[in-house]
Design a protein around this motif. Structure first.
Motif, short mmCIF file in Angstrom:
data_model
loop_
_atom_site.label_atom_id
_atom_site.label_comp_id
_atom_site.label_asym_id
_atom_site.label_seq_id
_atom_site.Cartn_x
_atom_site.Cartn_y
_atom_site.Cartn_z
N LEU A 71 -1.31 -13.34 2.00
CA LEU A 71 -2.00 -14.27 2.90
C LEU A 71 -1.63 -15.73 2.68
O LEU A 71 -2.15 -16.60 3.37
CB LEU A 71 -3.52 -14.10 2.76
N ALA A 111 -0.62 -17.31 5.88
CA ALA A 111 -1.40 -16.89 7.04
C ALA A 111 -1.94 -18.11 7.79
O ALA A 111 -2.19 -19.16 7.20
CB ALA A 111 -2.55 -15.99 6.61
N LEU A 136 -6.49 -6.47 3.69
CA LEU A 136 -5.90 -7.04 4.90
C LEU A 136 -6.49 -6.47 6.19
O LEU A 136 -6.23 -6.96 7.27
CB LEU A 136 -4.39 -6.83 4.90
N PRO A 182 -7.82 -14.19 9.32
CA PRO A 182 -6.40 -14.43 9.06
C PRO A 182 -5.49 -13.84 10.15
O PRO A 182 -5.77 -12.78 10.68
CB PRO A 182 -6.14 -13.74 7.72
N ALA A 203 -7.46 -8.34 9.73
CA ALA A 203 -6.60 -9.47 10.08
C ALA A 203 -5.89 -9.17 11.40
O ALA A 203 -5.81 -8.02 11.83
CB ALA A 203 -5.58 -9.72 8.97
N LEU A 259 -1.59 -12.85 10.36
CA LEU A 259 -0.38 -12.68 9.56
C LEU A 259 0.82 -13.17 10.34
O LEU A 259 1.01 -12.82 11.51
CB LEU A 259 -0.20 -11.22 9.18
N TYR A 265 -5.16 -19.07 10.68
CA TYR A 265 -6.53 -18.59 10.86
C TYR A 265 -7.02 -18.91 12.26
O TYR A 265 -6.66 -19.94 12.84
CB TYR A 265 -7.46 -19.22 9.82
N CYS A 286 4.19 -14.09 5.85
CA CYS A 286 3.28 -13.25 5.06
C CYS A 286 3.93 -11.95 4.63
O CYS A 286 3.50 -11.30 3.69
CB CYS A 286 2.02 -12.93 5.86
#
Length: 150
Positions: free
Chosen positions: A94, A97, A136, A80, A139, A82, A99, A86
């Protein structure tokens, strides 16, 4: 390679050979004028960013931008990233989010979040903040967000 406030070599997890690194450490100046700041609970105190952030190259870091991470790097699943969407008043979520692939995330290791980091929006609703939880951790954050390294 920087040193953490515990004296460990950043990224290596090794203790220094001696205490010579302490000669370069300067204790942050305490806040002296808190009159205009709001009241805090009794067990809290006002501190500076330098007092709570990582002592090293940069306590505050903005996420990657430009050629470091562009639209072509995004995919349906993966690590992910952010975005400003977010970071909400209720915390970090998320649901907005983006990716990226694991390989791309390794290239952006510097922007990898860890539990305890604090995030702040630097665009749109400036000043919105959130605490990075264990969920998280790992990320990446983008250029609309600044991180205070825990």
């Amino acid at each position: 390679m920087g040193r953490s406030c515990t004296g460990e070599d950043e990224g290596e997890g090794k203790q220094p050979k001696d205490d010579k690194w302490k000669r370069n450490y300067k204790e942050p100046a305490p806040l002296t004028d808190t009159v205009l700041l709001s009241n805090l609970p009794k067990s809290w105190t006002w501190v500076t960013v330098a007092q709570v952030g990582f002592i090293g190259e940069q306590s505050v870091l903005t996420g990657p931008f430009g050629s470091n991470m562009g639209k072509t790097d995004f995919q349906a699943h993966g690590v992910p990233v952010l975005t400003i969407g977010c970071l909400k008043e209720e915390g970090i979520f998320l649901d907005n989010a983006a990716y990226i692939a694991e390989k791309k995330a390794k290239e952006l290791e510097r922007y990898k979040l860890k539990e305890g980091d604090l995030l702040f929006s630097r665009m749109a609703a400036v000043g919105r903040a959130g605490y990075v939880t264990q969920e998280l951790s790992g990320a990446i954050f983008n250029y609309h967000i600044m991180r205070l390294i825990a």
